[in-house]
Write a protein that holds these residues in place. Structure first.
Motif, PDB file in Angstrom:
ATOM      1  N   ASN A  35       0.784  -1.227   0.000  1.00 53.91           N
ATOM      2  CA  ASN A  35       0.000   0.000   0.000  1.00 53.91           C
ATOM      3  C   ASN A  35       0.826   1.292   0.000  1.00 53.91           C
ATOM      4  N   ALA A  36       2.034   1.249  -0.503  1.00 51.21           N
ATOM      5  CA  ALA A  36       2.831   2.474  -0.591  1.00 51.21           C
ATOM      6  C   ALA A  36       2.351   3.353  -1.742  1.00 51.21           C
ATOM      7  N   PHE A  37       1.800   2.722  -2.779  1.00 51.03           N
ATOM      8  CA  PHE A  37       1.304   3.466  -3.934  1.00 51.03           C
ATOM      9  C   PHE A  37       0.179   2.674  -4.580  1.00 51.03           C
ATOM     10  N   LEU A  38      -0.561   3.366  -5.453  1.00 49.47           N
ATOM     11  CA  LEU A  38      -1.585   2.719  -6.263  1.00 49.47           C
ATOM     12  C   LEU A  38      -1.593   3.366  -7.634  1.00 49.47           C
ATOM     13  N   PHE A  39      -2.272   2.717  -8.560  1.00 54.03           N
ATOM     14  CA  PHE A  39      -2.429   3.240  -9.912  1.00 54.03           C
ATOM     15  C   PHE A  39      -3.899   3.567 -10.152  1.00 54.03           C
ATOM     16  N   ARG A  40      -4.121   4.620 -10.932  1.00 48.70           N
ATOM     17  CA  ARG A  40      -5.475   4.972 -11.360  1.00 48.70           C
ATOM     18  C   ARG A  40      -5.439   5.113 -12.877  1.00 48.70           C
ATOM     19  N   PHE A  41      -6.278   4.317 -13.563  1.00 43.27           N
ATOM     20  CA  PHE A  41      -6.355   4.420 -15.014  1.00 43.27           C
ATOM     21  C   PHE A  41      -6.910   5.768 -15.403  1.00 43.27           C
ATOM     22  N   ARG A  42      -6.334   6.341 -16.466  1.00 40.88           N
ATOM     23  CA  ARG A  42      -6.845   7.593 -17.015  1.00 40.88           C
ATOM     24  C   ARG A  42      -7.688   7.274 -18.240  1.00 40.88           C
ATOM     25  N   ASP A  43      -8.782   7.946 -18.388  1.00 41.58           N
ATOM     26  CA  ASP A  43      -9.672   7.704 -19.517  1.00 41.58           C
ATOM     27  C   ASP A  43      -9.284   8.504 -20.752  1.00 41.58           C
ATOM     28  N   ASP A  44      -8.420   9.498 -20.589  1.00 44.90           N
ATOM     29  CA  ASP A  44      -8.098  10.387 -21.700  1.00 44.90           C
ATOM     30  C   ASP A  44      -7.051   9.832 -22.654  1.00 44.90           C
ATOM     31  N   GLU A  45      -6.379   8.750 -22.279  1.00 46.58           N
ATOM     32  CA  GLU A  45      -5.310   8.203 -23.111  1.00 46.58           C
ATOM     33  C   GLU A  45      -5.193   6.712 -22.834  1.00 46.58           C
TER      34      GLU A  45
END
Length: 102
Positions: A35-45
């Motif tokens: 849980n040090a980091f996470l990813f969030r998908f971007r919808d713009d690319e």
């Protein structure tokens, strides 16, 4: 309205290449072991992700990890941008967790 497919398999491969595990994926979020980091998908690319660090992650670790993760992502055809931080808190009333972005 169409929803673009998200490259979860590529993100999983990226995470495993860093000797970590994908612990949970929900909608546009991918949670990573420890849980040090996470990813969030971007919808713009397509194949683009935001990299967010836990506010409890020490600044020196953020400074050393972020460039490595961004560069490693390129090997998997992913465009990763550091995009802020997040905080996880457990709700006292129930077993749920709240996630806040900053």
């Amino acid at each position: 309205m169409s929803t673009a497919l998200r490259p979860l398999g590529l993100v999983k491969d990226l995470i495993e290449s860093m000797k970590l595990d994908l612990t949970y994926a929900y909608d546009d979020l991918v949670f990573v072991e420890h849980n040090a980091f996470l990813f969030r998908f971007r919808d713009d690319e397509q194949n683009a992700l935001d990299l967010l660090f836990n506010t409890e992650c020490p600044a020196d670790e953020v400074g050393s990890l972020a460039p490595l993760i961004i560069e490693r992502g390129k090997e998997f055809g992913l465009t990763i941008a550091q995009a802020g931080a997040y905080t996880l808190t457990q709700n006292e009333e129930d077993e749920t967790i709240s996630l806040a972005f900053s």
